[in-house]
Write a protein that holds these residues in place. Structure first.
Motif, short mmCIF file in Angstrom:
data_model
loop_
_atom_site.label_atom_id
_atom_site.label_comp_id
_atom_site.label_asym_id
_atom_site.label_seq_id
_atom_site.Cartn_x
_atom_site.Cartn_y
_atom_site.Cartn_z
N ALA A 82 0.77 -1.31 -0.02
CA ALA A 82 0.02 0.03 0.07
C ALA A 82 0.83 1.33 0.10
O ALA A 82 0.58 2.05 -0.80
N TRP A 83 1.91 1.22 0.70
CA TRP A 83 2.73 2.61 0.92
C TRP A 83 3.49 2.49 -0.57
O TRP A 83 3.57 3.79 -1.13
N ARG A 84 4.15 1.59 -0.79
CA ARG A 84 4.80 1.73 -2.31
C ARG A 84 3.95 2.09 -3.41
O ARG A 84 4.26 2.85 -4.14
N LEU A 85 2.81 1.75 -3.33
CA LEU A 85 1.82 1.91 -4.45
C LEU A 85 1.42 3.58 -4.37
O LEU A 85 1.42 4.26 -5.16
N GLY A 86 1.27 4.05 -3.20
CA GLY A 86 1.08 5.29 -2.66
C GLY A 86 2.11 6.05 -3.08
O GLY A 86 2.05 7.23 -3.90
N HIS A 87 3.48 5.73 -3.08
CA HIS A 87 4.76 6.39 -3.27
C HIS A 87 4.80 6.61 -4.59
O HIS A 87 4.81 7.58 -5.15
N VAL A 88 4.51 5.41 -5.58
CA VAL A 88 4.67 5.52 -6.82
C VAL A 88 3.33 6.40 -7.60
O VAL A 88 3.75 6.91 -8.48
N ILE A 89 2.37 6.33 -7.15
CA ILE A 89 1.05 7.15 -7.83
C ILE A 89 1.15 8.47 -7.53
O ILE A 89 1.19 9.32 -8.40
N VAL A 90 1.57 8.81 -6.32
CA VAL A 90 1.65 10.21 -5.86
C VAL A 90 3.02 10.85 -6.30
O VAL A 90 3.21 11.93 -6.98
N GLY A 91 4.02 10.20 -5.67
CA GLY A 91 5.36 11.04 -5.72
C GLY A 91 6.07 10.76 -6.93
O GLY A 91 6.95 11.70 -7.57
N VAL A 92 5.88 9.66 -7.54
CA VAL A 92 6.43 9.44 -8.87
C VAL A 92 5.86 9.92 -10.02
O VAL A 92 6.38 10.61 -11.04
N LEU A 93 4.57 9.70 -10.24
CA LEU A 93 3.63 10.04 -11.26
C LEU A 93 2.74 11.32 -11.08
O LEU A 93 2.85 11.99 -11.88
#
Length: 195
Positions: A82-93
């Protein structure tokens, strides 16, 4: 082949698209909420219902927040799918889509984090589509322009940012796949035992 004939924009997109289409996307099918929130260690950082986190800081605008701390603790806490997907969704993309491709202005603080695996995967696919459409729209000449002041190194070219974002996506989404494997081989109920 003359290097001037090479379609750099297509080549850069394919760096991620091939990995997504042939290795990553199918590995995310069937992601359950149990896997999404699972932590193999105590005190891992995750996405949690608002008000339930014990992390030093939390961010998010909806019913769920993401754990974090500043400065980041050493060693860094373990992070869930959940945390890793949140990071990718928000911070990366999403932040890059906002900065470069007309996406809505977002931050870790203003994002409505997904409370389920299916919602997170929908958010991921939406942001990926915006990103890849944006990169395609750059053509060849757009890859040469500086990224500008919204990035930490404003003098770098858009091609450098595309490479960086694709490395981040491949790296973090591969971690998600590894965590799914670990979950499958650690949790007896995921293997169909004790049912």
């Amino acid at each position: 082949m003359d290097i001037d004939e090479l379609d750099w924009n297509r080549t850069l997109r394919e760096q991620f698209e091939f990995h997504w289409n042939h290795q990553l996307r199918a590995r995310l099918d069937g992601l359950t909420d149990d896997e999404y929130f699972w932590s193999p260690v105590p005190d891992g950082w995750s996405v949690r219902p608002r008000g339930t986190s014990t992390a030093p800081m939390q961010a998010g605008a909806g019913d769920f927040t993401v754990d974090f701390g500043y400065p980041q603790p050493i060693p860094a806490p373990f992070t869930t799918i959940a945390w890793r997907l949140g990071h990718v969704i928000v911070g990366v993309l999403a932040t890059r889509n906002a900065s470069h491709f007309g996406g809505l202005e977002v931050s870790y603080e203003t994002w409505k984090y997904a409370g389920s695996a299916s919602t997170a995967l929908d958010q991921l696919e939406e942001q990926l589509d915006l990103w890849l459409t944006g990169v395609r729209s750059l053509g060849e000449s757009g890859l040469q322009i500086p990224v500008g002041p919204k990035e930490p190194f404003p003098e770098l070219r858009m091609s450098d940012l595309v490479l960086h974002i694709h490395r981040e996506l491949i790296h973090h989404l591969s971690e998600v796949c590894l965590l799914r494997d670990l979950y499958l081989h650690t949790d007896p109920s995921a293997r169909g035992e004790n049912r």
